[in-house]
Design an enzyme around this catalytic site. Structure first.
Site, mmCIF file in Angstrom:
data_model
loop_
_atom_site.group_PDB
_atom_site.id
_atom_site.type_symbol
_atom_site.label_atom_id
_atom_site.label_comp_id
_atom_site.label_asym_id
_atom_site.label_seq_id
_atom_site.Cartn_x
_atom_site.Cartn_y
_atom_site.Cartn_z
ATOM 1 N N ARG A 47 0.856 -1.186 0.000
ATOM 2 C CA ARG A 47 0.000 0.000 0.000
ATOM 3 C C ARG A 47 0.890 1.233 0.000
ATOM 4 O O ARG A 47 2.102 1.117 0.145
ATOM 5 C CB ARG A 47 -0.920 -0.012 1.230
ATOM 6 C CG ARG A 47 -0.202 -0.531 2.478
ATOM 7 C CD ARG A 47 -0.593 0.151 3.736
ATOM 8 N NE ARG A 47 -0.392 1.590 3.699
ATOM 9 C CZ ARG A 47 0.777 2.182 3.907
ATOM 10 N NH1 ARG A 47 1.876 1.479 4.133
ATOM 11 N NH2 ARG A 47 0.880 3.491 3.886
ATOM 12 N N GLY A 48 0.271 2.396 -0.140
ATOM 13 C CA GLY A 48 1.028 3.637 -0.263
ATOM 14 C C GLY A 48 1.199 3.981 -1.728
ATOM 15 O O GLY A 48 1.643 3.139 -2.526
ATOM 16 N N ALA A 49 0.841 5.201 -2.110
ATOM 17 C CA ALA A 49 0.795 5.554 -3.535
ATOM 18 C C ALA A 49 2.086 5.243 -4.298
ATOM 19 O O ALA A 49 2.044 4.585 -5.342
ATOM 20 C CB ALA A 49 0.408 7.022 -3.693
ATOM 21 N N ARG A 90 -7.236 -0.092 -7.108
ATOM 22 C CA ARG A 90 -7.320 1.042 -6.177
ATOM 23 C C ARG A 90 -7.555 2.319 -6.975
ATOM 24 O O ARG A 90 -6.675 2.723 -7.736
ATOM 25 C CB ARG A 90 -6.020 1.184 -5.355
ATOM 26 C CG ARG A 90 -5.596 -0.026 -4.529
ATOM 27 C CD ARG A 90 -6.489 -0.298 -3.328
ATOM 28 N NE ARG A 90 -6.635 0.830 -2.436
ATOM 29 C CZ ARG A 90 -5.780 1.136 -1.461
ATOM 30 N NH1 ARG A 90 -4.694 0.407 -1.274
ATOM 31 N NH2 ARG A 90 -6.012 2.166 -0.654
ATOM 32 N N GLN A 195 -2.479 2.001 10.323
ATOM 33 C CA GLN A 195 -1.182 2.086 9.648
ATOM 34 C C GLN A 195 -0.179 2.915 10.433
ATOM 35 O O GLN A 195 1.026 2.693 10.339
ATOM 36 C CB GLN A 195 -1.342 2.678 8.240
ATOM 37 C CG GLN A 195 -2.007 1.742 7.243
ATOM 38 C CD GLN A 195 -3.457 2.099 7.064
ATOM 39 O OE1 GLN A 195 -4.158 2.377 8.026
ATOM 40 N NE2 GLN A 195 -3.936 2.091 5.834
ATOM 41 N N ASP A 236 -2.012 10.665 -1.805
ATOM 42 C CA ASP A 236 -2.255 9.640 -2.819
ATOM 43 C C ASP A 236 -2.549 10.243 -4.186
ATOM 44 O O ASP A 236 -2.324 9.606 -5.206
ATOM 45 C CB ASP A 236 -3.397 8.729 -2.380
ATOM 46 C CG ASP A 236 -2.951 7.753 -1.313
ATOM 47 O OD1 ASP A 236 -2.722 6.586 -1.641
ATOM 48 O OD2 ASP A 236 -2.795 8.169 -0.152
ATOM 49 N N ASN A 246 -5.529 12.182 0.841
ATOM 50 C CA ASN A 246 -4.669 11.342 1.679
ATOM 51 C C ASN A 246 -5.571 10.508 2.581
ATOM 52 O O ASN A 246 -6.802 10.628 2.550
ATOM 53 C CB ASN A 246 -3.709 12.207 2.504
ATOM 54 C CG ASN A 246 -2.608 11.389 3.166
ATOM 55 O OD1 ASN A 246 -1.958 10.573 2.520
ATOM 56 N ND2 ASN A 246 -2.405 11.582 4.461
ATOM 57 N N LYS A 247 -4.966 9.669 3.389
ATOM 58 C CA LYS A 247 -5.719 8.765 4.255
ATOM 59 C C LYS A 247 -6.789 9.515 5.052
ATOM 60 O O LYS A 247 -6.546 10.611 5.547
ATOM 61 C CB LYS A 247 -4.743 8.069 5.217
ATOM 62 C CG LYS A 247 -5.394 7.073 6.164
ATOM 63 C CD LYS A 247 -5.974 5.908 5.408
ATOM 64 C CE LYS A 247 -6.631 4.913 6.366
ATOM 65 N NZ LYS A 247 -7.256 3.793 5.649
#
Length: 344
Positions: A47-49, A90, A195, A236, A246-247
């Site tokens: 995960r993570g852009a 995603r 996370q 992201d 973002n998250k």
């Protein structure tokens, strides 16, 4: 801690550090087909852009390697199918689509299936190496904005695990720490998948950076008590006007930081910037499974019948962002002009 590498290319497979098992267990998944990479992305094993950009490019390369014995037309069809598959995983992370566009362009010039495989593997490895270098540049630019002895609040995980191996927001923190700035970090737990508590805290402890995990709902109080000097988070996708996805929970932090006069920084490579989108209203926001909220470690914590809304991201308007730290420099206001200039 030595440099973390969340995903690695091997001759006939990809090794993925399974982030769903951290911090309790360090385990790797072996991906031999694009579907394996897609499954790892959907389960958030990776995960993570920026890391998703690397994973996407590796999936396309796997498809080409697996099609070496086919004629060029069928090999290209195999790659196209893999690209379509990864595109569906995603919707928010810009780097995933950016990497797939890059792989598709690379595939167009191949003259046979073997050349297709070799060129896509080479391109995928270049995507990985460039991201690592980009994150180190972000760290260098961002560290200059961190005061001596500062306490930095961060949200989610924008560290080595979310990139090719150094981090965006945590890249800034790492570089400031390595420059001897005597920093401390407050780590939001980041519901619903934790996370921050699971991944960011694990990275910081391994790096020897003083870190304290707080409940997401404690961030405002910490700001009010003068415990936070600046906020640094990842992104992201960033629209042309500087609005940043973002998250989930990032927008609330930006509002709190504004209320308390605390600088709020976004750290992301230019590959996260999407100039085709005018503003944050155009960024697609992924909604994930209700079980991520209704259960913790497999144990149900909400009553049967309670509705769940689980958006994975929110959008912070550009007016709440002090600056965007990129691999090409720091974008100040007006962000739209700064981003366009760096992108040119």
């Amino acid at each position: 801690m030595s440099e973390l590498t969340p995903i690695e290319w091997h001759d006939d497979h990809v090794s993925i550090l399974d982030q769903t098992r951290l911090p309790g267990q360090v385990a790797h998944l072996e991906a031999r087909q694009p579907q394996d990479v897609a499954d790892a992305i959907c389960s958030m094993s990776i995960r993570g852009a920026p890391a998703l950009g690397v994973a996407a490019s590796f999936a396309a390369a796997l498809a080409a390697v697996n099609a070496r014995s086919l004629d060029l037309e069928r090999a290209r069809a195999n790659v196209d199918q893999a690209i379509a598959l990864i595109r569906s995983t995603r919707p928010t992370a810009r780097n995933l689509f950016w990497a797939l566009e890059r792989m598709q362009a690379c595939a167009a010039s191949a003259r046979d299936a073997n050349e297709l495989a070799e060129s896509l593997v080479r391109e995928a490895l270049a995507v990985q190496q460039e991201d690592l270098e980009s994150c180190r540049s972000i760290g260098d630019f961002g560290a200059r904005l961190v005061p001596e002895g500062a306490t930095i609040l961060t949200h989610c995980n924008a560290g080595a695990l979310a990139t090719a191996g150094y981090g965006t927001a945590l890249g800034v923190i790492r570089s400031a720490h390595r420059a001897g700035k005597n920093i401390r970090v407050l780590v939001d737990e980041t519901r619903p998948l934790l996370q921050g508590a699971r991944l960011t805290a694990w990275e910081l402890v391994g790096e020897g950076i003083p870190a304290t995990v707080i409940a997401d709902s404690a961030a405002g109080w910490c700001m009010q008590q003068g415990m936070v000097n600046l906020v640094v988070v990842g992104a992201d996708r960033i629209a042309a006007n500087g609005d940043a996805a973002n998250k989930i929970g990032t927008y609330a932090l930006a509002v709190l930081a504004c209320q308390h006069g605390i600088p709020f920084y976004i750290a992301a490579p230019m590959s996260t910037v999407d100039l085709t989108l005018a503003g944050g209203q155009d960024i697609p926001i992924e909604e994930r499974a209700a079980e991520e909220v209704s259960t913790i470690a497999g144990t149900r914590v909400t009553p049967e019948g309670a509705a769940i809304f689980n958006p994975a991201f929110d959008v912070t308007p550009h007016g709440l962002i002090t600056a965007i730290i990129t691999d090409r420099g720091v974008c100040d206001h007006p962000l739209s002009e700064s981003l366009a200039k760096l992108a040119s």
